[in-house]
Design an enzyme around this catalytic site. Structure first.
Site, PDB file in Angstrom:
ATOM      1  N   CYS A 174       0.826  -1.214   0.000  1.00 55.37           N
ATOM      2  CA  CYS A 174       0.000   0.000   0.000  1.00 55.37           C
ATOM      3  C   CYS A 174       0.852   1.253   0.000  1.00 55.37           C
ATOM      4  CB  CYS A 174      -0.946  -0.007   1.191  1.00 55.37           C
ATOM      5  SG  CYS A 174      -0.102   0.078   2.794  1.00 55.37           S
TER       6      CYS A 174
ATOM      7  N   HIS B  21      -2.078   0.832   7.284  1.00 57.98           N
ATOM      8  CA  HIS B  21      -2.402   0.903   5.863  1.00 57.98           C
ATOM      9  C   HIS B  21      -2.227   2.334   5.358  1.00 57.98           C
ATOM     10  CE1 HIS B  21      -4.197  -0.316   2.113  1.00 57.98           C
ATOM     11  NE2 HIS B  21      -5.195   0.534   2.228  1.00 57.98           N
TER      12      HIS B  21
ATOM     13  N   ASN C   6      -7.892   4.693  -2.249  1.00 54.72           N
ATOM     14  CA  ASN C   6      -7.378   3.455  -1.690  1.00 54.72           C
ATOM     15  C   ASN C   6      -6.758   2.605  -2.794  1.00 54.72           C
ATOM     16  OD1 ASN C   6      -6.823   1.567   0.243  1.00 54.72           O
ATOM     17  ND2 ASN C   6      -8.931   0.991   0.660  1.00 54.72           N
TER      18      ASN C   6
END
Length: 468
Positions: A92, A387, A409
């Protein structure tokens, strides 16, 4: 009579067994009776058990009063871009970092040109450098016992997917960038667990060999030579799973509709980096952290970060949320996206793509309360950055205060709000941790504080796990 004696004997044996198993704070038979007597035995608890036994806890704890429509309007929003999917990988941080870089490229060209960077290409070198970190760390600590905390750190964590924006900056400057179309994702890039286990096992084997060489009195040059040979083996494994990094390619830029702009030309990765990013990334940003356990306006550096030998250790300045929000607002108002990270699993309504403190009421479901504040959650490992996502929008009230935020995202375009998540400001303050900000949006007093000599902190700290 014989039956009674046997029964008494069995009871005595059981009592002796319980006593033998219980010492210095263990659960004794008397303690267990007290615990059991404190339990409710009403019909409500039976109904709850029946419900929870057959349903998801989150489905039952979902706060119906908070299930209304989500306000998707934002007073300040950066230009949209395509949503990527990290699949079953912990990259991520790389997706968020490259999101910022490609957004900056589009802004420099008034959104008339776009670029998609290869995650697979940069991930190859990330894994190779992490392998070098482990092996060099073992060399540097070979004279310490195997159960030494630092030695155990290297063998327990020989390699991983995680990272921070510092990794994107160091890797891109050193190895360059390539288009996604030139080096696309492989199966192992999108599903990293098996590759990681194989590489980790080999690194542990190599680590033991290096420790033995050191114990046998081999010269430092011999250890370094053997390390290079070992990295050759790791390179081979990575090349088979991720593909060998591209050295030269032909490419033409395109507009948002995919139409080619100009004629194709040849690039090396470093030439492509210069064409898309320009100058250095390091030195242009600060990493802000909100860690209420530590003094604010102080800088810290994480010892033995992945860039100890190849690049820069992870350095940040600890700031109150008010300062972090003001920098984020200034950046977004100017159209600049930001790397940011969160404890995204807390109170996430995944289906709606919504993060709010009142999404789930676990306290009412279980008849208790959860009272820890942010600092207490961090120090007890209950919360921390897990994250990274790209901060893209903020909604401000009439007084200029943030009411909600939006992030891009890396879970695919069909996830949440068309690939984005919306979070209330209350949630943002409790569960956001890191923000990377261009220095032009940072006040002078924070820039000055960020220059101070950092205090070293250990990588085992609960807040310094890498973003995945």
């Amino acid at each position: 009579m014989k039956h009674k004696i046997i029964t008494l004997f069995v009871a005595m044996c059981l009592a002796t067994a319980v006593t033998a198993q219980t010492a210095n704070g263990g659960i004794s038979a008397d303690m267990l009776r007290k615990i059991e007597s404190a339990q409710k035995a009403g019909p409500a608890d039976k109904a709850l058990f029946n419900a929870i036994a057959s349903n998801s806890i989150d489905d039952l704890a979902k706060n119906f009063a908070n299930q209304g429509s989500i306000d998707t309007y934002f007073s300040n929003e950066t230009a949209s871009q395509s949503i990527h999917d990290q699949k079953s990988s912990g990259r991520c941080w790389m997706f968020s970092g490259l999101n910022v870089l490609r957004s900056n490229f589009a802004r420099q060209h008034n959104d008339t040109m776009t670029v998609e960077f290869s995650h697979d290409y940069l991930f190859f070198y990330d894994q190779l450098e992490k392998a070098n970190l482990m092996l060099q760390g073992v060399i540097d600590t070979y004279n310490k016992p195997i159960d030494d905390q630092r030695v155990r750190f290297f063998f327990k964590n020989p390699i991983n997917d995680g990272g921070t924006f510092c990794g994107v900056a160091d890797l891109a400057e050193k190895y360059g960038l390539v288009p996604k179309s030139v080096q696309p994702e492989t199966y192992s890039a999108e599903n990293t667990s098996r590759m990681a286990r194989i590489v980790a096992s080999k690194l542990r084997e190599f680590g033991l060999e290096l420790r033995q060489m050191g114990a046998d009195g081999k010269k430092p040059a011999a250890l370094q030579q053997r390390k290079v040979e070992m990295l050759g083996t790791i390179y081979h494994i990575l090349a088979i799973t991720l593909g060998e990094p591209v050295k030269e390619f032909t490419f033409a830029f395109s507009d948002k509709k995919g139409k080619a702009i100009g004629t194709p030309r040849k690039y090396t990765p470093l030439e492509f980096y210069k064409a898309t990013v320009g100058g250095p990334i390091n030195g242009t940003f600060i990493m802000a952290m909100n860690d209420p356990r530590r003094p604010y306006y102080k800088t810290y550096e994480v010892e033995y970060d992945r860039h100890t030998y190849d690049g820069h250790n992870w350095k940040y300045i600890n700031l109150p949320m008010d300062d972090i929000e003001q920098m984020a607002i200034a950046s977004i108002k100017d159209g600049c996206k930001l790397y940011s990270s969160y404890d995204v699993a807390k109170q996430l309504d995944r289906k709606r793509g919504y993060l709010d403190l009142d999404n789930y009421d676990y306290g009412s479901l279980f008849g208790t309360t959860f009272t820890m504040d942010k600092a207490q959650r961090i120090m007890t490992f209950d919360s921390g950055s897990t994250h990274a996502m790209t901060l893209t929008a903020v909604d401000l009230d009439a007084d200029g205060k943030a009411t909600k935020w939006k992030v891009e995202n890396s879970w695919g375009a069909t996830n949440g709000q068309k690939g984005c998540l919306i979070m209330t400001d209350r949630w943002f303050r409790e569960y956001s941790f890191r923000l990377v900000v261009d220095k032009k949006y940072v006040s002078q007093n924070i820039l000055e504080a960020e220059k101070q000599k950092p205090e070293m902190v250990m990588p085992e700290d609960p807040l310094f796990q890498m973003d995945e």
